[in-house]
Enzyme design. Structure first.
Site, PDB file in Angstrom:
ATOM      1  N   ARG A 395       0.847  -1.178   0.000  1.00 17.12           N
ATOM      2  CA  ARG A 395       0.000   0.000   0.000  1.00 17.12           C
ATOM      3  C   ARG A 395       0.888   1.235   0.000  1.00 17.12           C
ATOM      4  O   ARG A 395       2.059   1.171   0.379  1.00 17.12           O
ATOM      5  CB  ARG A 395      -0.926   0.004   1.215  1.00 17.12           C
ATOM      6  CG  ARG A 395      -1.843  -1.220   1.300  1.00 17.12           C
ATOM      7  CD  ARG A 395      -2.692  -1.175   2.552  1.00 17.12           C
ATOM      8  NE  ARG A 395      -3.623  -2.305   2.646  1.00 17.12           N
ATOM      9  CZ  ARG A 395      -3.347  -3.440   3.282  1.00 17.12           C
ATOM     10  NH1 ARG A 395      -2.183  -3.595   3.893  1.00 17.12           N
ATOM     11  NH2 ARG A 395      -4.238  -4.416   3.332  1.00 17.12           N
ATOM     12  N   LYS A 427      -1.822  -1.769   7.422  1.00 18.72           N
ATOM     13  CA  LYS A 427      -3.235  -1.548   7.687  1.00 18.72           C
ATOM     14  C   LYS A 427      -3.721  -2.518   8.761  1.00 18.72           C
ATOM     15  O   LYS A 427      -3.416  -3.703   8.723  1.00 18.72           O
ATOM     16  CB  LYS A 427      -4.035  -1.755   6.397  1.00 18.72           C
ATOM     17  CG  LYS A 427      -5.509  -1.403   6.532  1.00 18.72           C
ATOM     18  CD  LYS A 427      -6.218  -1.542   5.197  1.00 18.72           C
ATOM     19  CE  LYS A 427      -7.689  -1.185   5.314  1.00 18.72           C
ATOM     20  NZ  LYS A 427      -8.387  -1.328   4.017  1.00 18.72           N
ATOM     21  N   HIS A 498      -3.654   1.235  -6.106  1.00 17.79           N
ATOM     22  CA  HIS A 498      -4.326  -0.015  -5.753  1.00 17.79           C
ATOM     23  C   HIS A 498      -4.504  -0.916  -6.972  1.00 17.79           C
ATOM     24  O   HIS A 498      -4.643  -2.137  -6.836  1.00 17.79           O
ATOM     25  CB  HIS A 498      -5.684   0.271  -5.114  1.00 17.79           C
ATOM     26  CG  HIS A 498      -6.213  -0.870  -4.316  1.00 17.79           C
ATOM     27  ND1 HIS A 498      -5.772  -1.150  -3.042  1.00 17.79           N
ATOM     28  CD2 HIS A 498      -7.128  -1.835  -4.624  1.00 17.79           C
ATOM     29  CE1 HIS A 498      -6.398  -2.226  -2.582  1.00 17.79           C
ATOM     30  NE2 HIS A 498      -7.226  -2.661  -3.517  1.00 17.79           N
ATOM     31  N   ARG A 501      -1.746  -3.413  -6.967  1.00 14.42           N
ATOM     32  CA  ARG A 501      -1.977  -4.528  -6.043  1.00 14.42           C
ATOM     33  C   ARG A 501      -2.927  -5.550  -6.661  1.00 14.42           C
ATOM     34  O   ARG A 501      -2.736  -6.763  -6.528  1.00 14.42           O
ATOM     35  CB  ARG A 501      -2.577  -4.007  -4.729  1.00 14.42           C
ATOM     36  CG  ARG A 501      -1.549  -3.521  -3.738  1.00 14.42           C
ATOM     37  CD  ARG A 501      -2.196  -2.843  -2.549  1.00 14.42           C
ATOM     38  NE  ARG A 501      -3.137  -3.660  -1.800  1.00 14.42           N
ATOM     39  CZ  ARG A 501      -2.811  -4.465  -0.792  1.00 14.42           C
ATOM     40  NH1 ARG A 501      -1.535  -4.593  -0.433  1.00 14.42           N
ATOM     41  NH2 ARG A 501      -3.724  -5.141  -0.130  1.00 14.42           N
ATOM     42  N   HIS A 524      -4.130  -9.062   3.981  1.00 14.96           N
ATOM     43  CA  HIS A 524      -5.573  -9.090   4.221  1.00 14.96           C
ATOM     44  C   HIS A 524      -5.879  -9.834   5.522  1.00 14.96           C
ATOM     45  O   HIS A 524      -5.314 -10.899   5.787  1.00 14.96           O
ATOM     46  CB  HIS A 524      -6.305  -9.789   3.070  1.00 14.96           C
ATOM     47  CG  HIS A 524      -6.326  -8.979   1.817  1.00 14.96           C
ATOM     48  ND1 HIS A 524      -6.561  -9.528   0.572  1.00 14.96           N
ATOM     49  CD2 HIS A 524      -6.136  -7.649   1.603  1.00 14.96           C
ATOM     50  CE1 HIS A 524      -6.517  -8.579  -0.356  1.00 14.96           C
ATOM     51  NE2 HIS A 524      -6.262  -7.434   0.260  1.00 14.96           N
ATOM     52  N   TYR A 533     -10.347 -11.337  -5.861  1.00 12.96           N
ATOM     53  CA  TYR A 533      -9.515 -11.295  -7.061  1.00 12.96           C
ATOM     54  C   TYR A 533      -9.717 -12.517  -7.945  1.00 12.96           C
ATOM     55  O   TYR A 533      -9.330 -12.509  -9.118  1.00 12.96           O
ATOM     56  CB  TYR A 533      -8.042 -11.166  -6.666  1.00 12.96           C
ATOM     57  CG  TYR A 533      -7.763  -9.860  -5.953  1.00 12.96           C
ATOM     58  CD1 TYR A 533      -7.700  -8.668  -6.654  1.00 12.96           C
ATOM     59  CD2 TYR A 533      -7.587  -9.817  -4.569  1.00 12.96           C
ATOM     60  CE1 TYR A 533      -7.460  -7.464  -6.005  1.00 12.96           C
ATOM     61  CE2 TYR A 533      -7.348  -8.630  -3.912  1.00 12.96           C
ATOM     62  CZ  TYR A 533      -7.292  -7.453  -4.632  1.00 12.96           C
ATOM     63  OH  TYR A 533      -7.065  -6.262  -3.981  1.00 12.96           O
TER      64      TYR A 533
END
Length: 556
Positions: A395, A427, A498, A501, A524, A533
């Site tokens: 990120r 995150k 993003h 990613r 995640h 995805y």
């Protein structure tokens, strides 16, 4: 006098001070030694300005009659750092009282002070005193001695000015920081006065002064700790104080001060919750008295707040101190904690459309990577940034926070295909290791040999941490120059970080990588987020045999 008037007064006493300080900051890491980003300017710069003005006035700075000259060094250091943001912090009265009454234990580390939202802040402090005299508030900032590498917490006390005095009365006070607790820093500052005692009478007088100074500094440190804590209630939740970003001008990067001070409300929502808890306690106690009941359990009361510190990061590496202020809690009436509740009507909630992530082809991604001119240092930096965003799936915030110690590459001469990036406090306040391929390792080796000086992996030309907006604009501009965009229905959208990613996740799934491995790479918390995805390309759902058993974070 208000903080803005202090700035106006000293701007007249030292008319060239701010211009000289801008020039000094521009020479950081060049003509002048490099200093950390959390320090606006070492006090040696303020000392040069103050002593030069004293010499121009024919003042002997070594004469005890001119002790104000030494004091002005700390004042100029504070005002120079405060000038670029001009933040004034005003506490809710109930939270204010609760915070200054919160005891500082002996194990609080000084590391939490580096969470100051601005280089220097002014905190209103009604009812507090310094050296036995009332203060209106105080400035607080961090100092770094470029010669001794010593760190200090600096206060400048705003003394209540008598009506017949037309100039500010500001007094500087330092707390030395080191491998000891904040409580010991306060003790050391208070005991510093005893070094000047020459007689037994002086020792007795200073011993009394030491005790008084300790009691005066404690609430100031507590107020500052609340500002630095991770759960400090500052502002309205929409806009938060922060260090400004330099503006690129013809004369180089400059910081432009605001035209007026900004008042930040502190603890407003927490204060309302605290008053509600106190009211519940009073009503419960009154009800007991009316009914004449006596119970063995504790009477309803609000327990005093306290500090809680914990460390994050690897046990064998650099760790970071996290401070929380545990607010007063209602005891004896269901043990209801003081919390801040934000109620949002269901009808007022705006449902955001849930769209699948958009990706671009590998060929288009290669076009974007080829845009930066790697023959210049800035172009090389930009190329490596794009490479890590794409092949490391970081990120933007995680990338900007990287330091040299976070990059783990194979030793020179070792034919290894992989390296690692240690992402600290990503995150969700989670740490993780990210595996990078041989191509990314090669680019990182090249960058680390030629990188700009500074404490971060990617620094600006001034040695500061890159702003996140710069990285986002870099992706936008490179994609635009490469003629690459996203097809969002009938509209064309620009490529953003993003997207890289999403491309990484999709490509790894197409290669047959385990979905648990990809989840850990992306950071995640939920596997359901990673599964999104698999829906970008329908063939992936048939192609991938998902094994959701943990495999240690590495592909088999």
């Amino acid at each position: 006098m208000n903080p803005k008037s202090h700035l106006d007064y000293y701007s007249q006493v030292y008319p060239d001070a701010w211009k000289q300080i801008d020039n000094m900051r521009a020479d950081r890491g060049k003509e002048l030694p490099f200093w950390p980003e959390w320090c606006f300017l070492p006090l040696s710069g303020a000392y040069a300005i103050v002593t030069a003005e004293a010499d121009a006035q024919g003042v002997d700075i070594h004469n005890p009659e001119y002790v104000w000259v030494v004091n002005d060094v700390g004042v100029i250091g504070a005002l120079a750092a405060w000038r670029v943001t001009q933040g004034v912090y005003r506490f809710d009265p109930d939270v204010y009282k609760a915070v200054i009454d919160t005891p500082i234990t002996g194990d609080l580390p000084h590391d939490v002070l580096f969470n100051l939202p601005e280089w220097c802040i002014y905190i209103e402090a009604p009812g507090l005193s310094y050296m036995g005299a009332d203060i209106s508030g105080f400035y607080a900032y961090l100092e770094y001695d470029a010669r001794t590498y010593r760190k200090e917490l600096r206060f400048v006390m705003d003394m209540v000015t008598p009506p017949d005095v037309n100039r500010p009365m500001l007094i500087s006070q330092a707390l030395h920081l080191g491998d000891w607790s904040l409580l010991e820093s306060v003790d050391r500052a208070a005991q510093e006065a005893q070094k000047h005692a020459t007689t037994k009478l002086c020792e007795e007088v200073y011993a009394s002064a030491v005790s008084a100074l300790q009691a005066e500094l404690m609430p100031l440190v507590s107020l500052l700790l609340y500002i630095c804590s991770v759960n400090g209630d500052i502002g309205n939740g929409k806009k938060m104080p922060t260090r400004p970003t330099p503006v690129n001008t013809r004369k180089g990067l400059r910081l432009f001060p605001p035209s007026k001070a900004t008042t930040w409300d502190v603890g407003v929502r927490m204060g309302a919750a605290l008053r509600q808890a106190q009211e519940v306690a009073r009503e419960a106690e009154t009800q007991e008295q009316v009914e004449g009941k006596h119970r063995s359990s504790p009477k309803p009361h609000v327990r005093r707040a306290h500090w809680s510190t914990y460390w994050t990061g690897p046990k064998s590496g650099q760790q970071k101190a996290i401070l929380k202020w545990l607010s007063p809690m209602l005891i004896g009436e269901g043990d209801i904690p003081v919390t801040i509740r934000r109620r949002i009507k269901l009808a007022e909630r705006k449902r955001q459309p849930k769209k699948l992530p958009k990706i671009i082809s590998r060929e288009d991604m290669r076009k974007i990577l080829d845009i930066p001119n790697v023959k210049c240092i800035t172009g090389l930096r930009n190329r490596v940034i794009l490479q890590i965003l794409y092949r490391g799936a970081l990120r933007v915030e995680e990338l900007c926070n990287l330091s040299l110690q976070d990059i783990i590459l194979p030793p020179p001469g070792v034919d290894a295909q992989e390296g690692y990036i240690y992402v600290q406090q990503g995150k969700g306040a989670k740490d993780r290791y990210v595996v990078i391929d041989a191509e990314t390792v090669a680019w990182l080796r090249l960058w680390m040999d030629k990188r700009l000086p500074g404490e971060y992996l990617f620094n600006s030309h001034r040695g500061a941490k890159l702003d996140q907006s710069y990285v986002r604009k870099l992706v936008y501009m490179c994609a635009e120059k490469a003629g690459v965009c996203l097809q969002d229905g009938k509209e064309k959208a620009r490529v953003h970080p993003h997207t890289l990613r999403a491309c990484y996740a999709t490509e790894r799934l197409e290669e047959g990588k385990n979905i648990i491995y990809i989840q850990e790479q992306l950071g995640h918390s939920s596997l359901a987020t990673t599964r999104i995805y698999t829906q970008i390309r329908p063939a992936l759902r048939r192609q991938i045999a998902e094994n959701i058993e943990p495999i240690g974070g590495f592909p088999v």
